[in-house]
Structures are given as structure tokens and as C-alpha cells.
Design a protein around this motif. Structure first.
Motif, PDB file in Angstrom:
ATOM      1  N   ALA A 128       0.706  -1.227   0.020  1.00  0.00           N
ATOM      2  CA  ALA A 128       0.060  -0.218   0.074  1.00  0.00           C
ATOM      3  C   ALA A 128       0.880   1.168  -0.068  1.00  0.00           C
ATOM      4  CB  ALA A 128      -0.905  -0.090   1.196  1.00  0.00           C
ATOM      5  N   LYS A 131       2.206   1.772  -3.578  1.00  0.00           N
ATOM      6  CA  LYS A 131       1.319   2.309  -4.640  1.00  0.00           C
ATOM      7  C   LYS A 131       0.476   3.283  -4.172  1.00  0.00           C
ATOM      8  CE  LYS A 131       2.736  -1.101  -7.174  1.00  0.00           C
ATOM      9  NZ  LYS A 131       3.875  -0.397  -8.197  1.00  0.00           N
ATOM     10  N   GLY A 132       0.822   3.747  -2.884  1.00  0.00           N
ATOM     11  CA  GLY A 132      -0.330   4.784  -2.658  1.00  0.00           C
ATOM     12  C   GLY A 132       0.208   6.114  -1.786  1.00  0.00           C
ATOM     13  N   PRO A 144      -3.234   4.479  -6.418  1.00  0.00           N
ATOM     14  CA  PRO A 144      -4.053   4.554  -5.094  1.00  0.00           C
ATOM     15  C   PRO A 144      -5.057   3.780  -4.971  1.00  0.00           C
ATOM     16  CG  PRO A 144      -3.706   6.754  -6.312  1.00  0.00           C
ATOM     17  CD  PRO A 144      -3.156   5.671  -7.256  1.00  0.00           C
ATOM     18  N   ALA A 147      -3.762   0.575  -3.658  1.00  0.00           N
ATOM     19  CA  ALA A 147      -3.198   0.913  -2.332  1.00  0.00           C
ATOM     20  C   ALA A 147      -4.379   0.876  -1.150  1.00  0.00           C
ATOM     21  CB  ALA A 147      -2.489   2.076  -2.160  1.00  0.00           C
ATOM     22  N   ARG A 148      -5.729   1.448  -1.571  1.00  0.00           N
ATOM     23  CA  ARG A 148      -6.862   1.371  -0.810  1.00  0.00           C
ATOM     24  C   ARG A 148      -7.198  -0.260  -0.535  1.00  0.00           C
ATOM     25  NH1 ARG A 148      -7.895   6.104  -3.431  1.00  0.00           N
ATOM     26  NH2 ARG A 148      -9.098   5.149  -5.049  1.00  0.00           N
ATOM     27  N   TRP A 241      -0.664  10.733   1.394  1.00  0.00           N
ATOM     28  CA  TRP A 241      -1.308   9.640   0.483  1.00  0.00           C
ATOM     29  C   TRP A 241      -2.054  10.192  -0.650  1.00  0.00           C
ATOM     30  CZ3 TRP A 241      -1.141   4.303   1.945  1.00  0.00           C
ATOM     31  CH2 TRP A 241      -0.260   3.979   3.183  1.00  0.00           C
TER      32      TRP A 241
END
Length: 243
Positions: A128, A131-132, A144, A147-148, A241
Motif C-alpha cells: 500500500a 502504490k499509494g 491509489p 493501495a486502498r 497519501w
């Protein structure tokens, strides 16, 4: 004489597991274990004299070989302390606290259950972060949404872990609690997430037990960190983020 050399990035999530463990086991100041911090080169390599290429932690053994995974390092040290063979191992064990995997088959199984969930959560959280967050936005492709999704699975693992901490780390006597290797692994994740990435993973009301665990454990000598523990140049980007 140091028979073992541990290469670490002191603030990294995986080295922190081992460093916290060494404190809790009573081995941090052992003359048989040399802790060597690495430096990060301009191209991102973790370097130190005698360290092989790759990430940390890395444990150098007396026979010239290396253990390169944090959980394997924890197991190796526990195995030595449970059944020392060589003289230096016996001397190391003399100052070590009892098994941190558990004293019975049931206790060891419970430790392995917690360890598996915590380690998986750490891997998912790391994904995460990559990627975020802004920290990696200029280094690799970000996503994102992915990531979520990964963070949602981190929370699922934490929900499973919540029940294991019912009745643990209660009261004011944190030193009286029997700490396991799994506790060290879980705490390193929660601290790393909160202090570097500004993600309080146990803030929700459903994590009453885990929040108590974190608040008690963070006051232990093994877990305390100074205000400037995480490099500012990383922290400023890690806490942003992406939407």
C-alpha cells in the motif's frame, strides 16, 4: 568476540522486528552479537562493510553464510537459545530470557498464528505504501486504488488479530507481560505505520485490544524512539497519501 553480525536499517520495519526482539530477549548488549547500521547510497543501495547485496536485516553467521529474512533470523536466535551447542551459544543463552515462541505446543501454535497474520499485514501495508504514497511516486508506478484495496486487507488481518489480545497487556505492569516474537513483529508494523506513514491502524473503536497493546508496548524500553527517529526527508513524503 562477536560471533554474529546483524546488519540493520534502524528505522526499517523489518529490522525493527529483530532489534525489538533482541531487547526483549535480553540479548541486545550481548558481546556475541554486533549490530551494524547500514547507510543508503545515492542509488538506494543499503551498504556496510561485509554486508551482502540486498535489503536488511541480514545476520552474518560464524561460518560465513547469511540469513536474509527477519522471521528466519528470529527463529535462528530462538533455536540457539532453546538448544545451544557451541560454547559461545551457551554463553549467549545464559543471559537470554525464556522462549519467546511459547512454552507448550499450544502456546507455540498461537504464536505462529499471530505471526502469520502480522507478517502478512506488514507485507500488504508495504504494498500500500509503495502504490499509494508520494514517497514512491517518482520511483515506480503508483496506483491509489490498489493501495486502498491492500489497506482494506490489512484491516481484515487486524480484525482477526484483535481477538488474540483479549486480556493481554492490561494494567500498568507491561514488564510482567510475557512478550512473544509475534508481539515484536506486530508492534513494529503498528509503530512504523503510525510514526512514518501517519496511519494509525488501530484507531478504530473495534480495535480496543490492539490499541491497548500498542499503547502499552510503545512505553517499553525496547520500543521507545526519539522524535527524530525517522528521516525527515522520507517522513515528509511518506505521510502524503495519493487520492
Amino acid at each position: 568476540m562477536a560471533y554474529l553480525e546483524l546488519f540493520v536499517l534502524t528505522w526499517g520495519i523489518y529490522p525493527r522486528r529483530v532489534l525489538i526482539y533482541l531487547h526483549e530477549k535480553g540479548l541486545f548488549d550481548s558481546p556475541h552479537i554486533k549490530v551494524t547500521p547500514v547507510t543508503i547510497s545515492p542509488n538506494g543501495e543499503m551498504i556496510a562493510p561485509g554486508k551482502p547485496k540486498g535489503t536488511v536485516p541480514v545476520l552474518a553467521l560464524p561460518d560465513g553464510t547469511f540469513i536474509k529474512q527477519s522471521l528466519a533470523i528470529l527463529d535462528y536466535l530462538e533455536d540457539i537459545c532453546d538448544n545451544p551447542q557451541e560454547e559461545w551459544q551457551k554463553d549467549l543463552t545464559a543471559r537470554a530470557k525464556p522462549s519467546m515462541r511459547g512454552g507448550s505446543a499450544r502456546e507455540r501454535a498461537t504464536t505462529r498464528e499471530i505471526l502469520a497474520l502480522a507478517d502478512e499485514a506488514a507485507s500488504l501495508f508495504g504494498f500500500a505504501c509503495h502504490k499509494g504514497t508520494k514517497l514512491f511516486a517518482t520511483r515506480e508506478p503508483v496506483n491509489p486504488s490498489a493501495a486502498r484495496f491492500a489497506m482494506a486487507w490489512v484491516k481484515k488481518n487486524l480484525k482477526l488479530l484483535e481477538a488474540y489480545y483479549e486480556g493481554r497487556f492490561e494494567g500498568d505492569d507491561s514488564d510482567g507481560e510475557k512478550v512473544t516474537v509475534a508481539d515484536c513483529v506486530l508492534f513494529s508494523l503498528l509503530q512504523f505505520a503510525k510514526e512514518l506513514y501517519a496511519q494509525d491502524l488501530v484507531a478504530d473503536a473495534e480495535f480496543l485490544n490492539l490499541r491497548r497493546f500498542y499503547n502499552v508496548f510503545k512505553e517499553k524500553e525496547s520500543a521507545r524512539i526519539p522524535e527524530d527517529f525517522y528521516p525527515r526527508e522520507f517522513k515528509e513524503l511518506a505521510c502524503v497519501w495519493l487520492e
